[in-house]
Structure formats: C-alpha cells, structure tokens
Scaffold this motif. Structure first.
Motif, mmCIF file in Angstrom:
data_model
loop_
_atom_site.group_PDB
_atom_site.id
_atom_site.type_symbol
_atom_site.label_atom_id
_atom_site.label_comp_id
_atom_site.label_asym_id
_atom_site.label_seq_id
_atom_site.Cartn_x
_atom_site.Cartn_y
_atom_site.Cartn_z
ATOM 1 N N ASP A 103 -150.992 52.731 48.476
ATOM 2 C CA ASP A 103 -150.065 52.299 49.515
ATOM 3 C C ASP A 103 -149.270 51.069 49.080
ATOM 4 O O ASP A 103 -148.068 50.955 49.363
ATOM 5 C CB ASP A 103 -150.799 52.044 50.833
ATOM 6 N N VAL A 107 -145.048 50.650 48.414
ATOM 7 C CA VAL A 107 -144.182 49.554 48.871
ATOM 8 C C VAL A 107 -143.365 49.016 47.712
ATOM 9 O O VAL A 107 -142.151 48.791 47.826
ATOM 10 C CB VAL A 107 -145.026 48.425 49.506
ATOM 11 N N GLN A 110 -140.573 51.373 46.840
ATOM 12 C CA GLN A 110 -139.457 51.323 47.788
ATOM 13 C C GLN A 110 -138.595 50.086 47.542
ATOM 14 O O GLN A 110 -137.363 50.156 47.606
ATOM 15 C CB GLN A 110 -139.963 51.337 49.224
ATOM 16 N N GLU A 165 -148.683 58.420 50.263
ATOM 17 C CA GLU A 165 -148.378 57.033 50.608
ATOM 18 C C GLU A 165 -146.880 56.763 50.530
ATOM 19 O O GLU A 165 -146.328 56.027 51.349
ATOM 20 C CB GLU A 165 -149.147 56.071 49.705
ATOM 21 N N TRP A 166 -146.211 57.361 49.548
ATOM 22 C CA TRP A 166 -144.749 57.213 49.444
ATOM 23 C C TRP A 166 -144.062 57.791 50.679
ATOM 24 O O TRP A 166 -143.244 57.143 51.315
ATOM 25 C CB TRP A 166 -144.238 57.889 48.171
ATOM 26 N N LYS A 168 -145.294 58.587 53.617
ATOM 27 C CA LYS A 168 -145.681 57.901 54.861
ATOM 28 C C LYS A 168 -144.844 56.656 55.062
ATOM 29 O O LYS A 168 -144.418 56.353 56.178
ATOM 30 C CB LYS A 168 -147.167 57.535 54.809
ATOM 31 N N LEU A 169 -144.580 55.956 53.976
ATOM 32 C CA LEU A 169 -143.787 54.735 54.063
ATOM 33 C C LEU A 169 -142.332 55.026 54.392
ATOM 34 O O LEU A 169 -141.765 54.455 55.328
ATOM 35 C CB LEU A 169 -143.893 53.966 52.753
#
Length: 257
Positions: A103, A107, A110, A165-166, A168-169
């Motif tokens: 996760d 971040v 991104q 995780e990508w 979801k973000l």
C-alpha cells in the motif's frame, strides 16, 4: 475519484516479470493486472520463450495484456525507459534501499505518476525470486507482510497484491456494488399500527405479565423493532406472520391478497 476515470487519471506502473518459468503463471499475472487497471506487461527472458501456449487460457480473457506484452533479453533493457523501479522480495537483501509495504508502494507510484515519472515493478521467477543483481537495479523494495512461518508467494499472487493496492488507491477503494433497498423505510404510522396490533394479540395471551410491568415491557419491546430499521415490506411481512399465528391458534385460515 470515480472508478470510471481512475485508470486514465494517472499512468499505471509497468509490471516486469523477470525470467518467469511457466506460461500459465504469466497468464494469471495478466488476469491479476487487468483486474486492477494495470495494462503494461514486460517479460524478461521467459524460460520457455514467448509467446507460449497456456498463457492465454490461464489469463481468463485478459488477452489485451498478453497481446501487448513486450519481450526483453535483460532486466536492464526492460527498465531502461523508466524513472523509478521497485523490486518485490520477501527476503532481506542487505542492500540500503527504502522498503515499502504494497500500500505504501502504491502511494509512491501515484506520487511519481503525478510528477510525470514512469515507474515499474520487478517480479522474480517462481522458484527463487529476483537475484541480488536484479534487486540492485531497483530504487526501492516492496515487501509483503506475510506470516514469517511461510513467506513464499505465488508470482500471480504477488502481482495481484500490488495491483490491488494500486487500484484501491486510484479508484477510491469503494466497493463496486451498492446495497439495494427494494422497499422504502417504514413510516412511523405503519410501525405504530403494527405495534398496536402486535401488542393487542400479546395482551390476549397475557404476554405482558405482571400487569404493573406492562408499560416498561411494551417500551422495551418496541425498541427492539426500532433497532432493526425496518422497511415497509418488513412490517407487512411481520404483520402477516403474526396474523398467521393468531389465525392458526384460533383455528381459522388467513386469507392472503
């Protein structure tokens, strides 16, 4: 950010499979990628060559990822155009690099994408994972908080964890389906009418006993129903159920609409 535009709002990282051994695992990686908005697959010297029979079947329809997969001889060639590279590993490699959970890595990806930088994620071969030389080419490490009793993760599972995780973000992390309510919430009038009916029938069988405690018992009884946040259909169903019980006790059949 809505899910409809999440995949185009930022540039996803490239998924780089280094010396993958099984075509089926490549196909399952493509499936995991497409599930979570990752579209760019790079293959470094697959053991059995490429393309290889079995990958497409294992992808379960994620053929767009496989059709556009790019083949490289070396890891260096596969990452040449990238600005930042993550290496996935479960082992401490003795290399001074930042280490992210999946996760946290998402971040960072991104942020990089927002700055116009391209990132990629290295995944090692199924049997041994990335070599130390491969890890040395990366800027940072992504490691998964797995049980120390068993740290081995399937290649496609590793891709899925990072991809999840990508996505979801960038998508906001909301469930893709919403709860449906086919009946509106019950009105107070409908609820109170049900209470009156139910309490009359309970009085008929001396449920509220002793009499001096009836007021408190009725209040507690009503609070039970209020906590259920009932719909109009709920109230109708419960009233029909009580009517059936009363009719059965009285030896009569309830006529239903």
């Amino acid at each position: 950010m809505s899910q409809s535009n999440a995949s185009t709002a930022v540039t996803p990282p490239a998924v780089i499979l280094v010396r993958p051994q099984l075509a089926e695992n490549i196909g399952m990686c493509a499936r995991a990628m497409m599930n979570f908005g990752l579209s760019e697959m790079r293959l470094v010297s697959p053991r059995d060559g490429w393309p290889k029979k079995g990958a497409r079947q294992a992808s379960s329809g994620a053929s767009a990822v496989l059709d556009n997969a790019r083949l490289f001889e070396t890891t260096e060639e596969a990452i040449a155009d990238l600005n930042y590279v993550f290496a996935t590993t479960a082992r401490e490699r003795g290399q001074m690099k930042d280490v992210f959970a999946a996760d946290e890595g998402a971040v960072k990806m991104q942020v990089l994408a927002g700055e116009g930088a391209r990132s990629g994620i290295l995944f090692g071969p199924e049997r041994m994972g990335l070599s130390n030389d491969d890890v040395a080419l990366a800027d940072a490490i992504i490691s998964f908080p797995v049980s120390p009793a068993f740290t081995s993760i399937n290649l496609a599972q590793a891709v899925l964890l990072v991809g999840y995780e990508w996505w979801k973000l960038v998508s906001g992390g909301k469930a893709p389906i919403a709860p449906t309510r086919s009946s509106p919430p019950a009105t107070r009038e409908h609820m109170l009418a049900f209470f009156d009916y139910l309490e009359r029938e309970l009085d008929a069988v001396s449920f509220f006993y002793p009499p001096e405690k009836r007021e408190v018992m009725v209040r507690n009884f009503r609070n039970i129903w209020h906590r259920l946040a009932m719909t109009e259909q709920d109230v109708q169903t419960l009233r029909g159920a009580v009517a059936s019980l009363v009719g059965g006790r009285q030896g009569t059949r309830i006529k239903r609409d």
